[in-house]
Design a protein around this motif. Structure first.
Motif, mmCIF file in Angstrom:
data_model
loop_
_atom_site.group_PDB
_atom_site.id
_atom_site.type_symbol
_atom_site.label_atom_id
_atom_site.label_comp_id
_atom_site.label_asym_id
_atom_site.label_seq_id
_atom_site.Cartn_x
_atom_site.Cartn_y
_atom_site.Cartn_z
ATOM 1 N N GLY A 111 -7.351 -5.317 18.948
ATOM 2 C CA GLY A 111 -6.297 -4.683 19.732
ATOM 3 C C GLY A 111 -6.030 -3.273 19.237
ATOM 4 O O GLY A 111 -6.763 -2.725 18.401
ATOM 5 N N ASP A 112 -4.984 -2.684 19.751
ATOM 6 C CA ASP A 112 -4.646 -1.313 19.431
ATOM 7 C C ASP A 112 -4.597 -1.081 17.925
ATOM 8 O O ASP A 112 -5.196 -0.137 17.406
ATOM 9 C CB ASP A 112 -3.293 -0.978 20.061
ATOM 10 N N LEU A 113 -3.914 -1.992 17.234
ATOM 11 C CA LEU A 113 -3.783 -1.803 15.789
ATOM 12 C C LEU A 113 -5.119 -1.943 15.075
ATOM 13 O O LEU A 113 -5.375 -1.237 14.100
ATOM 14 C CB LEU A 113 -2.772 -2.815 15.231
ATOM 15 N N GLY A 114 -5.950 -2.853 15.539
ATOM 16 C CA GLY A 114 -7.267 -3.022 14.932
ATOM 17 C C GLY A 114 -8.117 -1.771 15.087
ATOM 18 O O GLY A 114 -8.746 -1.308 14.126
ATOM 19 N N VAL A 115 -8.101 -1.211 16.260
ATOM 20 C CA VAL A 115 -8.851 0.019 16.500
ATOM 21 C C VAL A 115 -8.276 1.153 15.663
ATOM 22 O O VAL A 115 -9.015 1.934 15.042
ATOM 23 C CB VAL A 115 -8.808 0.382 18.001
ATOM 24 N N GLN A 116 -6.977 1.209 15.659
ATOM 25 C CA GLN A 116 -6.299 2.258 14.897
ATOM 26 C C GLN A 116 -6.660 2.166 13.416
ATOM 27 O O GLN A 116 -6.867 3.182 12.748
ATOM 28 C CB GLN A 116 -4.782 2.079 15.095
ATOM 29 N N MET A 117 -6.728 0.936 12.923
ATOM 30 C CA MET A 117 -7.052 0.728 11.516
ATOM 31 C C MET A 117 -8.433 1.287 11.189
ATOM 32 O O MET A 117 -8.598 2.039 10.224
ATOM 33 C CB MET A 117 -6.983 -0.761 11.182
ATOM 34 N N LEU A 118 -9.403 0.928 11.993
ATOM 35 C CA LEU A 118 -10.756 1.409 11.717
ATOM 36 C C LEU A 118 -10.834 2.924 11.866
ATOM 37 O O LEU A 118 -11.486 3.602 11.072
ATOM 38 C CB LEU A 118 -11.762 0.734 12.659
ATOM 39 N N ASP A 119 -10.141 3.444 12.876
ATOM 40 C CA ASP A 119 -10.121 4.896 13.056
ATOM 41 C C ASP A 119 -9.629 5.584 11.788
ATOM 42 O O ASP A 119 -10.247 6.537 11.301
ATOM 43 C CB ASP A 119 -9.192 5.253 14.229
ATOM 44 N N THR A 120 -8.506 5.103 11.274
ATOM 45 C CA THR A 120 -7.925 5.733 10.099
ATOM 46 C C THR A 120 -8.840 5.589 8.894
ATOM 47 O O THR A 120 -9.011 6.527 8.107
ATOM 48 C CB THR A 120 -6.556 5.110 9.810
ATOM 49 N N MET A 121 -9.432 4.415 8.766
ATOM 50 C CA MET A 121 -10.330 4.202 7.621
ATOM 51 C C MET A 121 -11.521 5.140 7.699
ATOM 52 O O MET A 121 -11.993 5.659 6.677
ATOM 53 C CB MET A 121 -10.805 2.745 7.599
ATOM 54 N N ARG A 122 -12.004 5.349 8.891
ATOM 55 C CA ARG A 122 -13.121 6.266 9.071
ATOM 56 C C ARG A 122 -12.686 7.685 8.745
ATOM 57 O O ARG A 122 -13.377 8.441 8.063
ATOM 58 C CB ARG A 122 -13.605 6.181 10.525
ATOM 59 N N GLU A 123 -11.491 8.011 9.207
ATOM 60 C CA GLU A 123 -10.972 9.362 9.037
ATOM 61 C C GLU A 123 -10.799 9.722 7.556
ATOM 62 O O GLU A 123 -11.036 10.852 7.151
ATOM 63 C CB GLU A 123 -9.609 9.428 9.737
ATOM 64 N N ARG A 124 -10.373 8.725 6.787
ATOM 65 C CA ARG A 124 -10.102 8.979 5.364
ATOM 66 C C ARG A 124 -11.304 8.635 4.495
ATOM 67 O O ARG A 124 -11.159 8.451 3.291
ATOM 68 C CB ARG A 124 -8.891 8.159 4.931
ATOM 69 N N ALA A 217 2.115 2.469 7.017
ATOM 70 C CA ALA A 217 2.001 3.339 5.846
ATOM 71 C C ALA A 217 0.543 3.492 5.427
ATOM 72 O O ALA A 217 0.122 4.558 4.984
ATOM 73 C CB ALA A 217 2.826 2.759 4.696
ATOM 74 N N LEU A 218 -0.209 2.414 5.567
ATOM 75 C CA LEU A 218 -1.613 2.473 5.158
ATOM 76 C C LEU A 218 -2.527 3.035 6.239
ATOM 77 O O LEU A 218 -3.444 3.811 5.980
ATOM 78 C CB LEU A 218 -2.098 1.067 4.773
ATOM 79 N N PHE A 219 -2.269 2.587 7.475
ATOM 80 C CA PHE A 219 -3.244 2.906 8.539
ATOM 81 C C PHE A 219 -2.631 3.617 9.750
ATOM 82 O O PHE A 219 -3.292 3.745 10.775
ATOM 83 C CB PHE A 219 -3.931 1.619 9.021
ATOM 84 N N ASN A 221 -1.268 6.298 12.401
ATOM 85 C CA ASN A 221 -1.820 7.567 12.861
ATOM 86 C C ASN A 221 -0.720 8.530 13.279
ATOM 87 O O ASN A 221 -0.975 9.535 13.918
ATOM 88 C CB ASN A 221 -2.793 7.333 14.027
ATOM 89 N N GLY A 222 0.515 8.160 12.944
ATOM 90 C CA GLY A 222 1.621 9.064 13.248
ATOM 91 C C GLY A 222 2.135 8.967 14.658
ATOM 92 O O GLY A 222 3.081 9.653 15.030
ATOM 93 N N LYS A 223 1.546 8.090 15.450
ATOM 94 C CA LYS A 223 1.968 8.017 16.846
ATOM 95 C C LYS A 223 3.036 6.949 17.073
ATOM 96 O O LYS A 223 3.569 6.837 18.170
ATOM 97 C CB LYS A 223 0.766 7.718 17.749
ATOM 98 N N ASP A 224 3.286 6.110 16.058
ATOM 99 C CA ASP A 224 4.260 5.025 16.271
ATOM 100 C C ASP A 224 5.609 5.399 15.684
ATOM 101 O O ASP A 224 5.701 5.791 14.537
ATOM 102 C CB ASP A 224 3.759 3.727 15.618
#
Lengths: 224, 224
Positions: A111-124, A217-219, A221-224
């Motif tokens: 879901g949204d959070l799962g995608v967001q998590m991977l996005d952030t992990m990739r980004e960092r 806090a961990l993952f 993306n500043g949008k929530d």
DNA sequence: TTCATGCTTCGATGGTAGCCGAAGCATTGT
DNA sequence: ACAATGCTTCGGCTACCATCGAAGCATGAA
């Protein structure tokens, strides 16, 4: 010629449906174009042969996405030219319930959070992704050990990969699967950050208030 | 859809023939595409309706060019995508004699030097061009008076415009016509910079050595 | 195993659009 | 004025290709 591929209305509809970067199944694309699955299949193989789309098998589904940003760029250019002469197309948005946000995909978060998590992990630079292959970086290992008490040894498995890109049903982008994805979801549950919904058969994952904060806090993306 | 226009092989051939920025007549485009004039006419009206090409009437010819750089850009993008899958097209260059360089068009200078002259005048704000309409700036008036002893009064004519964009046969770009174009050509002759070739019927214009230098000093683009 | 779902392949149909021949305008040149 | 050239319009022909029904493979579920 590539333009001839985009020229057909049915194929053009499919391509514009893919313009947001998400992947769609063959049947969904058929519905988007208003044609039967067998016609869509023919179109999709042509688009694939032309290098405009790329398939990705997921169970008995076949997800299609645009090959890369160049394709999307050219399509936008064409749309721009079309817009000048007055013609335009509109696209409808998705239409799904609230389990788009967080749910279980097999044993990991989707879901949204799962995608967001991977996005952030990739980004960092916690993971490095190349197509469908994902690998954990040393920074990623440190991060997991520090914040989630997950060690590399826990993730070893004879046949299952540590990291794997899994296509998200609602977001149509990748989220994290593999033993790491499973371990992280399990950890979220142990920490009382989230839990699967009580109603049997539901795949919804409910986050607690504190869990949501910690996760953000961990993952976030500043949008929530 | 715009892509459908580009998709047809005959039209694609026409468009790629126009990709160098020069204008071509309808019959030339027909030959390029390997079809009869009447078929080409049909294609060209569709391309015009789609905003991809623009016609320009010149005598009993109709020159077509790409509408603007955006169109050329999108076409290049499409060609780029096509190149990745292995397909490619090649274009042949022009094939004309040496009178491409300088010749008489009615009563004014045409050919490479004629195009070059207008280009430079536009570049230095001696004239302002909008599509086919050209107007002389005040800077241009000063320039003409100083270097060629041409005054605005000399250029007045009851029915003929001072400036006019004339499509160049060999270069397929604009050169300067109108009373100004005629006056300048006449001045070049008076100054012994250039003269029409002696052989009757020839439209070639021969520049003297000093004339070439003087002309280059005023309108050169540094390439000679 | 058997059934259901998702997708592909095969075969046949039909509509659309490219194509050309002939005739019709428009412009230029004599 | 007449002829010649360049282009367009009209009418009919043909071929391609999108489309769908039905059957054939896969994968996943019971």
């Amino acid at each position: 010629m590539v333009a001839a591929l985009v020229g057909d209305p049915a194929r053009a509809n499919m391509l514009t449906a893919l313009m947001n970067g998400r992947a769609l199944t063959a049947s969904e694309l058929a519905q988007e174009a208003g044609i039967t699955p067998q016609t869509a299949s023919s179109h999709l193989s042509k688009l694939e042969a032309g290098g405009l789309v790329e398939p990705e098998k997921q169970g008995r589904h076949r997800y299609y996405r645009l090959t890369d940003d160049d394709v999307a760029g050219v399509l936008e250019g064409l749309a721009g030219l079309a817009a000048r002469t007055g013609h335009m197309r509109v696209r409808t948005g998705p239409k799904d319930p609230a389990l788009r946000r967080a749910r279980i995909c097999y044993d990991h978060l989707a879901g949204d959070l799962g995608v967001q998590m991977l996005d952030t992990m990739r980004e960092r630079n916690l993971v490095r992704q190349k197509k469908q292959d994902i690998e954990l970086t040393t920074e990623g290992e440190r991060f997991l050990a520090k914040h989630l008490q997950i060690s590399s040894e826990m993730l070893a498995h004879p046949r299952r990969p540590v990291c794997k890109a899994c296509l998200d049903w609602s977001e149509r982008r990748h989220h994290l699967a593999g033993t790491l994805g499973a371990a992280m979801m399990q950890r979220f549950a142990e920490l009382k950050w989230a839990a699967r919904d009580a109603t049997p058969g539901s795949r919804v994952v409910n986050f607690t208030r504190t869990g949501e904060k910690q996760f953000a806090a961990l993952f976030g993306n500043g949008k929530d």
